[in-house]
Design an enzyme around this catalytic site. Structure first.
Site, PDB file in Angstrom:
ATOM      1  N   CYS A   1      55.119  67.373  34.868  1.00  0.00           N
ATOM      2  CA  CYS A   1      55.720  67.538  33.555  1.00  0.00           C
ATOM      3  C   CYS A   1      54.638  67.851  32.525  1.00  0.00           C
ATOM      4  O   CYS A   1      53.544  67.315  32.654  1.00  0.00           O
ATOM      5  CB  CYS A   1      56.488  66.272  33.149  1.00  0.00           C
ATOM      6  SG  CYS A   1      55.461  64.861  32.700  1.00  0.00           S
ATOM      7  N   PRO A   2      54.847  68.724  31.559  1.00  0.00           N
ATOM      8  CA  PRO A   2      56.129  69.397  31.286  1.00  0.00           C
ATOM      9  C   PRO A   2      56.221  70.796  31.893  1.00  0.00           C
ATOM     10  O   PRO A   2      57.067  71.588  31.475  1.00  0.00           O
ATOM     11  CB  PRO A   2      56.108  69.491  29.758  1.00  0.00           C
ATOM     12  CG  PRO A   2      54.655  69.693  29.432  1.00  0.00           C
ATOM     13  CD  PRO A   2      53.867  68.989  30.500  1.00  0.00           C
TER      14      PRO A   2
END
Lengths: 385, 86
Positions: free
Chosen positions: B17-18
């Protein structure tokens, strides 16, 4: 007397579960090092003096909680208070069932303790929250009325996003159903009025400017507990607790409750200011209830931002903030609270204001934040998405 | 692998992430409204963040599948399908 301020030029905005010591807590701690070093279980003068400090501390905490002195116990930590509360209450209710009802956004210590107490044969029953992080009181009440429920646990407020929970309505339902309710006031006590809606309560002195290494547990006289684990005179605190830590925790609590209304009005305004300004930054989600919340907590997530990079960028600029993003933790899992709310988990920043946080500190942070977010987004090449 | 429909597939497995959401957003930008895009991710945060991204951008979630068959890094992975809004 001054607050133990962070290193020069640093602004500490990560005061949840660990705030700078209140000046009176420091004073009380030092006094108790002189007067309370002895074993409070001994019958000689020194032991009795130490015991008197512990008794005074229990009385002070009981008064703040609206509880009887003998209902208040000190534990080795807030986590230990939660663990023993769940274990001992669930054990006492074994004949009625072994399910433990919790909200999806309880602290990890409660979720793990519930899992542990419920097994084998029982279940941890998790009640969902809405996008503000609040359980529906009716849904929670429905869950605890089921056959086979040993106990239930609902936090007073969520320490990650600040949202207050409907503990009054849930406690009423729990009383009617005869199911004991543990209320985790770890993020609330010292910051907002906690009220009498609990059967068992746990609180965290390090959260209000007291020492870490001590926790508080209160059990109503009508609520049965059965100790698990090895026999001992104090099963909730095997081997006893640190007398100076206990005494300082109680003195700090009295001090923060004394001017709570003023301190919290001030911090509530600062949080409103932060919510207002942060929501003007592009692609941000400010989460948690904007009104029915703790006075000092605010959380927001930036789209397309790496939480770890943002925390590091802000730290470099002199600001300490928390984060619930997976990228900032040792695990791959993001904050279970943000996940349960269905809000963005990456790019998360968590602020908990101390009572000593000044308006200028907040303004300096708000000046620096948009640039820090831009820099992290530039690194990831996401402008224009 | 199961059928992900006629739409585009973005393979973000192995990314943390992200990045899965960023790869998905970059692909979505090139596609017309009404298209379906599926992102494959080994990052558990993606199963929360893709629906949150879709909500923030006015897209809708079509499907969320978990695949327990181990991939390169041995963990489970998710296939998350979004229909792009206007």
């Amino acid at each position: 007397m001054t607050h133990p301020t962070p290193a020069a030029g640093r602004i500490h905005l990560d005061n949840g579960s660990r705030a700078p010591w209140h000046p009176l807590a420091r004073q009380a701690f030092l006094q108790a090092l002189d007067d309370g070093w002895a074993d409070p279980r001994r019958l000689h003068t020194e032991g009795r003096r130490a015991a008197a400090l512990v008794d005074g501390a229990r009385e002070a905490v009981a008064q703040v909680l609206g509880a009887r002195t003998e209902e208040v116990r000190f534990t080795p930590s807030h986590t230990a208070a939660l663990h023993t509360a769940v274990a001992h209450v669930a054990r006492a209710r074994r004949r009625h069932g072994s399910d433990v009802v919790v909200s999806a956004v309880e602290r990890a210590a409660v979720l793990h303790a519930a899992e542990h107490a419920a097994a084998p044969g029982g279940r941890r029953v998790s009640v969902d929250v809405d996008s503000l992080g609040r359980v529906d009181a009716e849904a929670f009440a429905g869950a605890l009325r089921h056959e086979g429920v040993a106990m239930a646990a609902l936090q007073h407020a969520n320490g990650e996003v600040g949202t207050l929970q409907p503990v009054d309505a849930v406690h009423e339902a729990a009383l009617a159903a005869g199911v004991p309710l543990l209320v985790d006031a770890g993020a609330s006590l010292g910051h907002t009025a906690v009220g009498p809606a609990w059967d068992v309560l746990a609180a965290d002195p390090a959260d209000w400017g007291g020492p870490a290494g001590v926790g508080i547990s209160a059990v109503r006289h009508r609520t049965r507990t059965v100790a698990t684990g090895p026999e001992g005179p104090e099963p909730w605190a095997p081997g006893g607790v640190s007398v100076p830590a206990v005494f300082a925790a109680a003195v700090a609590l009295q001090a923060v409750v004394e001017d709570r209304v003023d301190a919290d009005r001030r911090r509530r305004e600062l949080v409103e200011h932060i919510r207002d300004r942060v929501s003007q930054i592009r692609d941000v989600e400010v989460v948690g209830d904007p009104v029915e919340r703790l006075p000092h907590v605010v959380t927001f997530s930036f789209l397309y931002v790496d939480g770890e990079a943002l925390v590091t960028e802000l730290d470099r600029a002199g600001f300490a903030v928390g984060s619930g993003s997976a990228c900032t933790a040792s695990t791959l899992e993001p904050s279970h609270v943000l996940a349960a709310m269905g809000v963005l988990t990456h790019g998360n920043v968590r602020i908990a204001l101390d009572r000593s946080t000044a308006r200028e500190d907040v303004d300096r942070f708000l000046q620096v934040l948009p640039g820090a977010v831009d820099r992290v987004r530039d690194m990831l090449g996401v402008q224009g998405l | 692998m199961s059928d992900h429909g006629p739409g585009t597939v973005v393979d973000a497995r192995g990314l943390r992430c992200p990045l899965p959401v960023i790869r998905l957003a970059a692909r979505a930008k090139e596609l017309p409204a009404g298209s379906e895009v599926t992102v494959l991710s080994t990052d558990p945060a993606a199963r929360h963040d893709v629906p949150a991204w879709a909500r923030l951008r006015g897209h809708s979630m079509v499907a969320q599948e978990v695949h327990d068959t181990p991939e390169a890094d041995g963990g489970p992975w998710w296939a998350l399908t979004v229909r792009l809004g206007d």
